[in-house]
Scaffold this active site. Structure first.
Site, short mmCIF file in Angstrom:
data_model
loop_
_atom_site.label_atom_id
_atom_site.label_comp_id
_atom_site.label_asym_id
_atom_site.label_seq_id
_atom_site.Cartn_x
_atom_site.Cartn_y
_atom_site.Cartn_z
N HIS A 13 9.29 33.92 22.03
CA HIS A 13 10.20 32.77 21.81
C HIS A 13 11.36 32.90 22.78
O HIS A 13 12.27 33.70 22.57
CB HIS A 13 10.71 32.76 20.37
CG HIS A 13 11.56 31.56 20.07
ND1 HIS A 13 11.31 30.72 19.01
CD2 HIS A 13 12.65 31.04 20.69
CE1 HIS A 13 12.21 29.75 18.99
NE2 HIS A 13 13.04 29.93 20.01
N HIS A 15 14.09 30.75 25.70
CA HIS A 15 14.61 29.56 26.37
C HIS A 15 14.90 29.92 27.83
O HIS A 15 15.77 30.74 28.10
CB HIS A 15 15.89 29.07 25.68
CG HIS A 15 15.65 28.65 24.27
ND1 HIS A 15 15.32 27.35 23.94
CD2 HIS A 15 15.63 29.35 23.11
CE1 HIS A 15 15.13 27.27 22.63
NE2 HIS A 15 15.31 28.48 22.10
N LYS A 99 5.97 22.99 19.51
CA LYS A 99 7.20 23.35 18.83
C LYS A 99 7.72 22.19 17.98
O LYS A 99 7.86 21.07 18.45
CB LYS A 99 8.28 23.73 19.86
CG LYS A 99 9.62 24.14 19.28
CD LYS A 99 9.53 25.44 18.50
CE LYS A 99 10.80 25.72 17.70
NZ LYS A 99 11.85 26.35 18.47
N HIS A 136 10.88 25.49 13.90
CA HIS A 136 12.30 25.79 13.69
C HIS A 136 12.52 25.48 12.22
O HIS A 136 12.62 24.32 11.84
CB HIS A 136 13.19 24.93 14.59
CG HIS A 136 14.64 25.25 14.42
ND1 HIS A 136 15.39 25.91 15.37
CD2 HIS A 136 15.47 25.06 13.36
CE1 HIS A 136 16.61 26.10 14.91
NE2 HIS A 136 16.68 25.59 13.69
N HIS A 174 12.13 32.76 14.61
CA HIS A 174 13.46 33.38 14.39
C HIS A 174 13.88 33.36 12.92
O HIS A 174 14.88 32.74 12.57
CB HIS A 174 14.52 32.72 15.28
CG HIS A 174 14.48 31.22 15.38
ND1 HIS A 174 14.49 30.40 14.28
CD2 HIS A 174 14.43 30.41 16.45
CE1 HIS A 174 14.45 29.15 14.67
NE2 HIS A 174 14.41 29.12 15.99
N ASP A 247 14.49 34.61 21.29
CA ASP A 247 15.25 33.35 21.20
C ASP A 247 16.48 33.42 22.09
O ASP A 247 17.52 32.81 21.78
CB ASP A 247 15.64 33.03 19.74
CG ASP A 247 16.08 31.58 19.57
OD1 ASP A 247 15.79 30.75 20.47
OD2 ASP A 247 16.70 31.27 18.55
#
Ligand code: DOR
Ligand code: ZN
Length: 343
Positions: A13, A15, A99, A136, A174, A247
């Site tokens: 995970h 970004h 996602k 999420h 997360h 994350d």
């Protein structure tokens, strides 16, 4: 133990952002991780296979010379994602998951899903072609306390979805609460979870120690000490349902130190070292390789990496800030130290 060699880890995970901001952080990523599940919450979001393929090409061409790194792409689920788009994604061979951001839950989630009931076509296709849903896991109802968003999500959204789609594979991303740990442990093998380093290392006091600490603000927000203990227990348990997902979410310094600061913690500069710290502190370093390098590929049906990394117990200083294209960013532990070093 003062030295450990493990199979090279992956980040399930991450970004990466885009353009020159991405270019600034890719060396931190590629030095540690062979592969990463790349989040699609760009502006505009990566909602089609075509966009995902183009984004993948941008990532590959931004890698420093000689760096081996494989981006595992994701699609951003919207109310209008079709089953055909999901089948195209699967057929591409490079999109590995989809996602789900509840609309308004976090950074760039405005185009997220308003109601999962609008996504039946997509969810059926994902069940059929075994493309996992990455959630999420937070509800966004204004009457639900921000610290309860994840706990309520389990009952109101996750349980009904798992029931309605009995073949759907789900990663609860997360996770931050005892309730999430308990839920994942009790779920069938098609349900797994990622755990970040910052949620293992900090409880919610870290957002307010001596004043407001915007660099510790992320979504889902840090929780209580009891929650952190439950996450540690899960991570070091050797249970293959729990694996590494940093994350890591970079934001320019002035967008976090602001009257309405962005959510996200940048950790990938120490993306395996921070986990070694926590596993080491709990005498569980022998469990690190499973969590970081084995259970993730097993869930995604991918081979393990073949090369190794070595970490040594040696303190190093984290800079107070690092360049982030024309901006700077404040990494986790800025001005402090990390107890393990990557050789
Ligand atoms: O803190 C977060 N930052 N949580 C998310 O879910 C998104 C991320 C981001 O993209 O900055
Ligand atoms: Zn994220």
């Amino acid at each position: 133990m003062t030295r450990i060699t493990i199979t090279r880890p992956d980040d399930w995970h991450l970004h990466l952002r885009d353009g020159n901001h991405m270019r600034a952080i890719l060396p931190d990523v590629g030095r540690r991780f062979a592969r990463a599940i790349v989040m699609p919450n760009l502006k505009p979001p990566v909602t089609t296979t075509q966009n995902a393929l183009a984004y993948r090409e941008r990532i590959l061409s931004a890698l420093p010379d000689g760096m081996q790194f494989e981006p595992l792409m994701t699609l951003y689920l919207t109310d209008s994602t079709t089953g055909d788009e999901i089948r195209r994604a699967k057929a591409s061979g490079v999109v590995r998951a989809v996602k789900y951001y509840p609309a308004g839950a976090t950074t760039n989630s405005e185009s997220g899903v308003s109601e999962l009931s609008k996504c039946e076509d997509a969810l059926n296709a994902m069940s059929e072609c075994e493309l996992p849903l990455l959630v999420h896991g937070e509800v966004t109802f204004p009457n639900v306390d921000i610290f309860d968003r994840e706990r309520i999500f389990i009952d109101r959204v996750l349980i009904p979805v798992l029931k309605k789609y009995p073949k759907l594979r789900v990663v609860f991303e997360h996770i931050t609460t005892r309730e999430a740990v308990r839920f994942v442990m009790a779920s069938p093998p098609r349900v797994a979870a990622t755990i970040t380093a910052h949620h293992l290392l900090l409880n919610r006091n870290a957002m307010f120690s001596g004043g407001i600490r915007p660099h510790h603000f992320c979504m889902p927000v840090l929780k209580r000490e009891e929650d952190r203990q439950a996450l540690i227990h899960a991570a070091i348990s050797g249970n293959p349902k729990f694996f590494l997902g940093t994350d890591s979410a970079p934001h320019a310094r002035d967008t976090k130190e602001a009257s309405c600061g962005c959510a996200g913690v940048y950790t990938v500069h120490a993306g395996i070292e921070l986990y070694a710290e926590i596993f080491g502190a709990y005498n569980a370093l022998e469990k690190l390789e499973g969590f970081a390098s084995v259970y993730g590929p097993a869930f995604y049906g991918l081979p393990r990496n073949t090369d190794k990394i070595t970490l040594i117990k040696e303190t190093w200083d984290v800079p107070k800030e690092v360049p982030y294209h024309k901006d700077t960013l404040v990494p986790f532990r800025a001005g402090g130290t990390v107890a393990w070093r990557l050789m």
